[in-house]
Design a protein around this motif. Structure first.
Motif, short mmCIF file in Angstrom:
data_model
loop_
_atom_site.label_atom_id
_atom_site.label_comp_id
_atom_site.label_asym_id
_atom_site.label_seq_id
_atom_site.Cartn_x
_atom_site.Cartn_y
_atom_site.Cartn_z
N ALA A 231 0.83 -1.20 0.00
CA ALA A 231 0.00 0.00 0.00
C ALA A 231 0.86 1.26 0.00
O ALA A 231 0.58 2.22 -0.73
CB ALA A 231 -0.93 0.00 1.22
N LEU A 232 1.92 1.25 0.81
CA LEU A 232 2.79 2.43 0.87
C LEU A 232 3.52 2.65 -0.45
O LEU A 232 3.58 3.77 -0.96
CB LEU A 232 3.80 2.25 2.01
CG LEU A 232 4.80 3.39 2.21
CD1 LEU A 232 4.07 4.67 2.58
CD2 LEU A 232 5.80 3.04 3.29
N ALA A 284 4.56 16.18 -0.01
CA ALA A 284 5.23 15.15 0.78
C ALA A 284 4.53 14.86 2.10
O ALA A 284 4.79 13.82 2.71
CB ALA A 284 6.68 15.57 1.05
N LEU A 285 3.66 15.74 2.55
CA LEU A 285 3.00 15.55 3.84
C LEU A 285 2.12 14.30 3.89
O LEU A 285 2.18 13.54 4.87
CB LEU A 285 2.19 16.80 4.20
CG LEU A 285 3.01 18.09 4.41
CD1 LEU A 285 2.08 19.25 4.75
CD2 LEU A 285 4.05 17.90 5.50
N PRO A 286 1.25 14.03 2.89
CA PRO A 286 0.46 12.79 2.96
C PRO A 286 1.31 11.53 2.98
O PRO A 286 0.98 10.56 3.67
CB PRO A 286 -0.42 12.86 1.71
CG PRO A 286 -0.46 14.29 1.34
CD PRO A 286 0.87 14.84 1.73
N VAL A 287 2.40 11.53 2.22
CA VAL A 287 3.28 10.35 2.19
C VAL A 287 3.92 10.13 3.56
O VAL A 287 4.00 9.00 4.05
CB VAL A 287 4.35 10.52 1.10
CG1 VAL A 287 5.30 9.33 1.10
CG2 VAL A 287 3.70 10.68 -0.27
N MET A 288 4.38 11.21 4.18
CA MET A 288 4.96 11.09 5.51
C MET A 288 3.94 10.61 6.53
O MET A 288 4.23 9.76 7.38
CB MET A 288 5.54 12.45 5.93
CG MET A 288 6.71 12.93 5.09
SD MET A 288 7.24 14.59 5.55
CE MET A 288 7.64 14.36 7.28
N ALA A 289 2.71 11.14 6.43
CA ALA A 289 1.66 10.72 7.37
C ALA A 289 1.33 9.24 7.20
O ALA A 289 1.17 8.51 8.19
CB ALA A 289 0.42 11.58 7.17
N LEU A 292 4.21 7.10 8.65
CA LEU A 292 4.17 7.05 10.12
C LEU A 292 3.02 6.18 10.62
O LEU A 292 3.14 5.49 11.63
CB LEU A 292 4.05 8.47 10.68
CG LEU A 292 5.27 9.38 10.44
CD1 LEU A 292 4.98 10.78 10.97
CD2 LEU A 292 6.52 8.81 11.09
N PHE A 293 1.89 6.21 9.91
CA PHE A 293 0.73 5.41 10.32
C PHE A 293 1.01 3.92 10.14
O PHE A 293 0.58 3.10 10.96
CB PHE A 293 -0.48 5.83 9.51
CG PHE A 293 -1.71 5.00 9.80
CD1 PHE A 293 -2.41 5.19 10.98
CD2 PHE A 293 -2.15 4.05 8.89
CE1 PHE A 293 -3.54 4.42 11.25
CE2 PHE A 293 -3.26 3.29 9.15
CZ PHE A 293 -3.96 3.47 10.33
N TYR A 297 3.43 -1.61 11.35
CA TYR A 297 3.27 -2.82 10.56
C TYR A 297 4.52 -3.12 9.76
O TYR A 297 4.92 -4.28 9.62
CB TYR A 297 2.08 -2.67 9.61
CG TYR A 297 0.77 -2.46 10.31
CD1 TYR A 297 0.07 -3.51 10.88
CD2 TYR A 297 0.21 -1.19 10.41
CE1 TYR A 297 -1.15 -3.31 11.53
CE2 TYR A 297 -1.00 -0.97 11.04
CZ TYR A 297 -1.67 -2.04 11.60
OH TYR A 297 -2.87 -1.84 12.24
N ILE A 298 5.15 -2.07 9.22
CA ILE A 298 6.32 -2.28 8.37
C ILE A 298 7.51 -2.77 9.18
O ILE A 298 8.18 -3.74 8.82
CB ILE A 298 6.67 -0.97 7.63
CG1 ILE A 298 5.52 -0.57 6.71
CG2 ILE A 298 7.95 -1.13 6.83
CD1 ILE A 298 5.69 0.78 6.06
N VAL A 299 7.78 -2.12 10.32
CA VAL A 299 8.95 -2.47 11.13
C VAL A 299 8.70 -3.74 11.93
O VAL A 299 9.44 -4.73 11.82
CB VAL A 299 9.32 -1.30 12.06
CG1 VAL A 299 10.48 -1.68 12.95
CG2 VAL A 299 9.66 -0.07 11.24
N GLY A 300 7.66 -3.74 12.76
CA GLY A 300 7.41 -4.89 13.62
C GLY A 300 6.95 -6.11 12.86
O GLY A 300 7.36 -7.24 13.14
N GLY A 301 6.09 -5.92 11.86
CA GLY A 301 5.53 -7.05 11.15
C GLY A 301 6.51 -7.77 10.25
O GLY A 301 6.52 -8.99 10.18
N LEU A 302 7.36 -7.03 9.56
CA LEU A 302 8.32 -7.66 8.67
C LEU A 302 9.34 -8.49 9.43
O LEU A 302 9.74 -9.56 9.01
CB LEU A 302 9.03 -6.60 7.81
CG LEU A 302 8.19 -6.05 6.67
CD1 LEU A 302 9.02 -5.01 5.90
CD2 LEU A 302 7.78 -7.16 5.72
#
Length: 308
Positions: A231-232, A284-289, A292-293, A297-302
């Motif tokens: 999604a990202l 760039a603000l929506p991408v950063m938001a 962060l959201f 999932y990206i760090v812990g889940g992978l």
């Protein structure tokens, strides 16, 4: 026998502190072990952060040129943001809304369609399964840029039959993005789906669960990290895409940020680089938001999924 006489320092002079040899050896061992990694990390952070700081400085420069932005934050003002938001000939709010809509819908649909295809290739056995996987890999070798002319002709023909999904429509652009990203997303998810033990599916089938129920209630929860990554990446790629969007979207009210901001600097004689930089900062603000959201999932889940 000679005697060495050391002159005492005169009053008012400062003697520099001497580093003991033991401390020097410790610093040398630390630098050889881990210190050089910290040094490389600092250099990479500076290398990556400098363009961001330069763009931010240029967006705050009221002069509208890049030559005055060489000295970072030498002039600070919000004139560029005011020009960008108040110009009726350049509907920045419409560009921003169009980008969020197209990128959001594309990201959600890419995740859903890619997950369905990856689950089919990973869990089901059917004729042409191996050929389909190889075809997906081979198709990704060719960039989407090579198909721009074909995409334009196809969308023009579709527009004659169904104007709602043809040229100069957001639905048509979303369909093009979905087709271009479906292959790589499917192959990326397919590898992660294979890490989920098939015994979970078998236990659910014994309890009477169907493929649809297993997919929606069990598998999607276990593969949440790869869904967040896809999604990202899909959101970022659609937000930054320029070539296809510039070909399909002609009406200024329907253009995306990448296409709309280009009009600010397309004429070298009247290029407003400060407003362009301000638009890039806001884009760039929506991408950063979103990053962060989805970070948990990206760090812990992978990391959890890598040891399944």
């Amino acid at each position: 026998m000679t005697t060495r006489i050391t002159a005492a320092p005169s009053r008012g002079t400062t003697v520099p502190p001497q580093i003991p040899p033991t401390t020097r050896r410790r610093l040398g061992r630390w630098f050889a072990a881990t210190g050089w990694r910290h040094a490389i990390g600092v250099v990479m952070v500076v290398f990556a952060a400098f363009p961001l700081l330069y763009v931010l400085s240029a967006s705050l420069n009221p002069r509208g040129t890049l030559t005055g932005s060489n000295a970072l934050f030498s002039q600070v003002g919000l004139d560029a943001y005011a020009r960008l938001l108040d110009n009726p000939e350049q509907p920045f709010a419409a560009w921003f809304a169009n980008t969020l809509t197209i990128s959001g819908v594309t990201a959600v649909c890419s995740v859903f369609l890619g997950a369905l295809a990856a689950y089919s290739f990973s869990r089901m056995r059917f004729t042409g399964r191996r050929t389909g996987l190889l075809t997906i890999v081979l198709v990704q070798m060719f960039p989407q840029l090579l198909a721009v002319v074909a995409i334009f002709l196809v969308m023009s023909t579709i527009g004659d039959l169904f104007p709602a999904i043809g040229l100069n429509t957001h639905v048509g652009l979303i369909m093009v993005h979905l087709g271009g990203a479906l292959g790589v997303n499917t192959y990326l998810m397919y590898g992660f789906f294979n890490t989920v033990p098939s015994s979970i599916d078998e236990a659910a089938k014994i309890d009477g669960a169907s493929h649809a129920r297993i997919f929606f209630t069990i598998i999607l929860r276990l593969v949440a990290p790869i869904l967040a990554v896809v999604a990202l990446l899909s959101f970022i790629g659609t937000t930054n895409e320029f070539v296809v969007a510039s070909v399909l979207l002609v009406d200024p009210e329907k253009q995306t940020l990448a296409v709309g901001l280009y009009t600010l600097v397309s004429n070298p004689n009247y290029a407003d680089w400060s407003a362009f930089s301000a638009g890039a900062v806001l884009a760039a603000l929506p991408v950063m938001a979103l990053f962060l959201f989805l970070q948990k999932y990206i760090v812990g889940g992978l990391t959890a999924g890598s040891v399944k």
